[in-house]
Design a protein around this motif. Structure first.
Motif, short mmCIF file in Angstrom:
data_model
loop_
_atom_site.label_atom_id
_atom_site.label_comp_id
_atom_site.label_asym_id
_atom_site.label_seq_id
_atom_site.Cartn_x
_atom_site.Cartn_y
_atom_site.Cartn_z
N ARG A 73 0.84 -1.19 0.00
CA ARG A 73 0.00 0.00 0.00
C ARG A 73 0.88 1.25 0.00
NH1 ARG A 73 -5.28 -0.63 1.07
NH2 ARG A 73 -5.43 1.55 1.73
N LEU A 74 0.61 2.14 -0.94
CA LEU A 74 1.31 3.42 -1.02
C LEU A 74 0.28 4.51 -1.21
CD1 LEU A 74 3.92 5.10 -1.25
CD2 LEU A 74 3.87 4.64 -3.73
N GLU A 75 0.30 5.50 -0.33
CA GLU A 75 -0.65 6.61 -0.40
C GLU A 75 0.09 7.92 -0.24
OE1 GLU A 75 -4.41 8.30 2.21
OE2 GLU A 75 -4.33 6.14 1.77
N LEU A 76 -0.04 8.79 -1.23
CA LEU A 76 0.64 10.07 -1.24
C LEU A 76 -0.37 11.20 -1.38
CD1 LEU A 76 3.55 9.22 -3.72
CD2 LEU A 76 3.52 8.96 -1.23
N TRP A 77 -0.40 12.12 -0.40
CA TRP A 77 -1.19 13.34 -0.51
C TRP A 77 -0.25 14.38 -1.11
CZ3 TRP A 77 -4.38 14.21 4.62
CH2 TRP A 77 -5.13 13.05 4.89
N LEU A 78 -0.41 14.69 -2.38
CA LEU A 78 0.58 15.48 -3.09
C LEU A 78 0.46 16.98 -2.81
CD1 LEU A 78 0.34 13.45 -6.38
CD2 LEU A 78 2.19 13.38 -4.71
N ALA A 134 7.05 -1.65 -12.31
CA ALA A 134 8.27 -2.42 -12.08
C ALA A 134 8.90 -2.13 -10.73
CB ALA A 134 9.29 -2.12 -13.18
N THR A 135 8.52 -1.03 -10.11
CA THR A 135 9.22 -0.59 -8.90
C THR A 135 8.84 -1.40 -7.67
OG1 THR A 135 9.28 1.65 -9.82
CG2 THR A 135 9.72 1.42 -7.47
N PHE A 136 7.54 -1.61 -7.45
CA PHE A 136 7.08 -2.30 -6.25
C PHE A 136 6.25 -3.51 -6.66
CE2 PHE A 136 7.11 2.31 -4.85
CZ PHE A 136 8.39 2.23 -4.31
N PRO A 137 6.83 -4.68 -6.74
CA PRO A 137 6.14 -5.85 -7.28
C PRO A 137 4.96 -6.33 -6.45
CG PRO A 137 8.27 -6.47 -6.32
CD PRO A 137 8.23 -4.98 -6.37
N ALA A 138 4.92 -5.99 -5.17
CA ALA A 138 3.83 -6.46 -4.30
C ALA A 138 2.70 -5.45 -4.16
CB ALA A 138 4.38 -6.82 -2.92
N LEU A 139 2.79 -4.30 -4.83
CA LEU A 139 1.82 -3.22 -4.64
C LEU A 139 0.41 -3.64 -5.05
CD1 LEU A 139 2.05 -0.25 -3.65
CD2 LEU A 139 1.92 0.43 -6.05
N ARG A 140 -0.55 -3.39 -4.15
CA ARG A 140 -1.95 -3.72 -4.43
C ARG A 140 -2.87 -2.51 -4.27
NH1 ARG A 140 0.54 -6.81 -6.49
NH2 ARG A 140 0.62 -9.09 -6.25
N HIS A 141 -2.43 -1.47 -3.56
CA HIS A 141 -3.22 -0.24 -3.44
C HIS A 141 -2.31 0.95 -3.71
CE1 HIS A 141 -5.98 2.86 -2.08
NE2 HIS A 141 -4.96 3.38 -1.42
N LEU A 142 -2.80 1.86 -4.55
CA LEU A 142 -2.06 3.09 -4.84
C LEU A 142 -2.98 4.28 -4.67
CD1 LEU A 142 0.48 4.52 -5.88
CD2 LEU A 142 -0.37 4.17 -8.22
N GLY A 143 -2.55 5.24 -3.89
CA GLY A 143 -3.28 6.49 -3.72
C GLY A 143 -2.41 7.66 -4.15
N LEU A 144 -2.79 8.32 -5.22
CA LEU A 144 -2.14 9.54 -5.69
C LEU A 144 -3.22 10.61 -5.61
CD1 LEU A 144 -0.24 8.10 -8.79
CD2 LEU A 144 0.66 8.50 -6.49
N GLN A 145 -3.26 11.33 -4.53
CA GLN A 145 -4.46 12.11 -4.21
C GLN A 145 -4.13 13.47 -3.61
OE1 GLN A 145 -5.20 8.48 -1.94
NE2 GLN A 145 -5.95 9.76 -0.26
N ASN A 146 -5.20 14.24 -3.38
CA ASN A 146 -5.08 15.57 -2.79
C ASN A 146 -4.20 16.48 -3.66
OD1 ASN A 146 -5.83 17.23 -0.48
ND2 ASN A 146 -3.66 17.23 0.05
N SER A 147 -4.33 16.36 -4.99
CA SER A 147 -3.45 17.09 -5.89
C SER A 147 -4.20 18.13 -6.71
CB SER A 147 -2.77 16.10 -6.84
OG SER A 147 -2.00 16.80 -7.80
N GLU A 148 -3.51 19.23 -6.99
CA GLU A 148 -4.07 20.25 -7.86
C GLU A 148 -3.85 19.92 -9.32
OE1 GLU A 148 -2.18 23.97 -6.95
OE2 GLU A 148 -0.16 23.16 -7.18
N ILE A 149 -3.11 18.84 -9.62
CA ILE A 149 -2.96 18.37 -11.01
C ILE A 149 -3.62 16.99 -11.15
CG2 ILE A 149 -0.88 19.72 -11.47
CD1 ILE A 149 0.74 17.08 -11.09
N GLN A 150 -4.77 16.82 -10.50
CA GLN A 150 -5.40 15.50 -10.47
C GLN A 150 -5.84 15.03 -11.85
OE1 GLN A 150 -5.76 14.32 -6.89
NE2 GLN A 150 -5.34 12.56 -8.17
N ASP A 151 -6.25 15.93 -12.73
CA ASP A 151 -6.61 15.53 -14.10
C ASP A 151 -5.40 14.96 -14.83
OD1 ASP A 151 -9.32 16.03 -14.10
OD2 ASP A 151 -9.12 18.09 -14.79
N GLU A 152 -4.24 15.60 -14.69
CA GLU A 152 -3.03 15.10 -15.33
C GLU A 152 -2.64 13.74 -14.78
OE1 GLU A 152 0.26 17.91 -15.54
OE2 GLU A 152 -1.15 19.54 -15.16
#
Length: 323
Positions: free
Chosen positions: A187-192, A213-231
């Protein structure tokens, strides 16, 4: 605005705040391994964090402590986090069972997120080699005279959950995560966050995380709280990592119809058990299309507190957590 609150549980354990020396505890202390210990020295008179820390290691069997949260560590005047980090590192050998650590469990009533003066947390990651869960809260620097939340590329064999809660996450930290070796990370969660508070991360900085390729076991990804969320949504729509995910969060940011269209026209998302898009700026037809694609129970697309927003009258979007 999304409320940041103190957790009642952490790493599956109930949170217990340690009373300071001489304070009534309401009975015997719980068994050391049965709770997540929370330490806070603010609002406790002349009690310094150093004194509270010594009380903790003298009173609690630290060899059994499994989870630890660091709450407000200052008294009347705010102080940087570095001395607290030094204490953690200096005593790491006294915590062989520690599996979860929360750095800066602080809410806005205690200190605004943008004023949490964190530091490079690499030493604590390296010191606790069996750590499985790490949460850090704080923003990037807003000037050369202020410390910044930071991380250098690391290799850690045990870390399964990594979360950074920020109103402005520095791009250098994001790149360091992408350059780290975390073979167990699930699990990786980033409030950008936003540029005003040090959040200068770009989609290019996220490329290693999106590559798959970076994290082979990753099952949850949070890329959130961003002002470039559309990009970010557009990049995610074709990102190789998505195929192996079970859940994805693009919540808390400025996601609008452009990002939603990218998700709908991109790679299949039907394998996801959860797609979190709450706090968004999508129109109802786009939300309906996403729910039709994945099913209403798998898409959290509630507009929350921005439900009054009208794109024909106001294009001033904001993220859920900044200051």
């Amino acid at each position: 605005m999304t409320d940041i609150v103190h957790p009642d549980t952490f790493h599956g354990l109930p949170v217990h705040t340690l009373p300071g020396p001489g304070q009534a505890s309401g009975g015997a202390l719980p068994d050391a391994g049965s709770v997540a210990w929370r330490l806070e020295s603010a609002w406790q008179g002349e009690l310094t964090f150093g004194t509270l820390w010594q009380h903790f290691v003298d009173t609690v069997d630290t060899t059994q402590v499994r989870a630890l949260l660091i709450g407000p560590w200052w008294q009347e005047e705010y102080e940087p986090f570095a001395p607290v980090l030094d204490l953690l590192v200096a005593h790491a050998d006294r915590f062989p069972a520690l599996r979860a650590l929360f750095l800066a469990d602080v809410v806005s009533e205690e200190c605004e997120l943008s004023w949490l003066e964190m530091c490079d947390i690499t030493p604590v990651v390296e010191a606790f080699g069996e750590l499985e869960e790490l949460t850090a809260r704080g923003c990037g620097a807003q000037g050369d005279d202020r410390p910044s939340l930071g991380l250098r590329p690391v290799r850690h064999k045990s870390l399964r959950s990594l979360k950074f809660e920020s109103g402005g996450l520095p791009s250098g930290l994001v790149r360091a995560i992408g350059a780290s070796e975390l073979p167990a990370l699930e699990r990786l969660e980033l409030w950008l966050g936003v540029t005003e508070y040090g959040g200068d991360t770009t989609v290019a900085d996220l490329a290693p995380l999106l590559s798959g390729a970076t994290f082979p076991a990753l099952r949850h990804l949070g890329l959130q709280n961003s002002e470039i969320q559309d990009e970010i949504a557009a990049a995610v729509a074709s990102a190789p990592v998505v195929a192996r995910l079970e859940s994805l969060s693009l919540a808390m940011g400025t996601l609008g119809d452009e990002g939603a269209e990218a998700l709908l026209s991109g790679q299949p998302l039907t394998h996801l058990t959860s797609l979190d898009l709450h706090h968004h700026y999508m129109s109802d037809p786009l939300v309906d299309r996403l729910r039709k694609l994945l099913g209403p129970d798998r898409v959290n697309g509630e507009v929350d507190e921005v439900e009054y927003w009208d794109p024909e009258e106001d294009d001033d979007r904001y993220v859920a957590v900044s200051e």
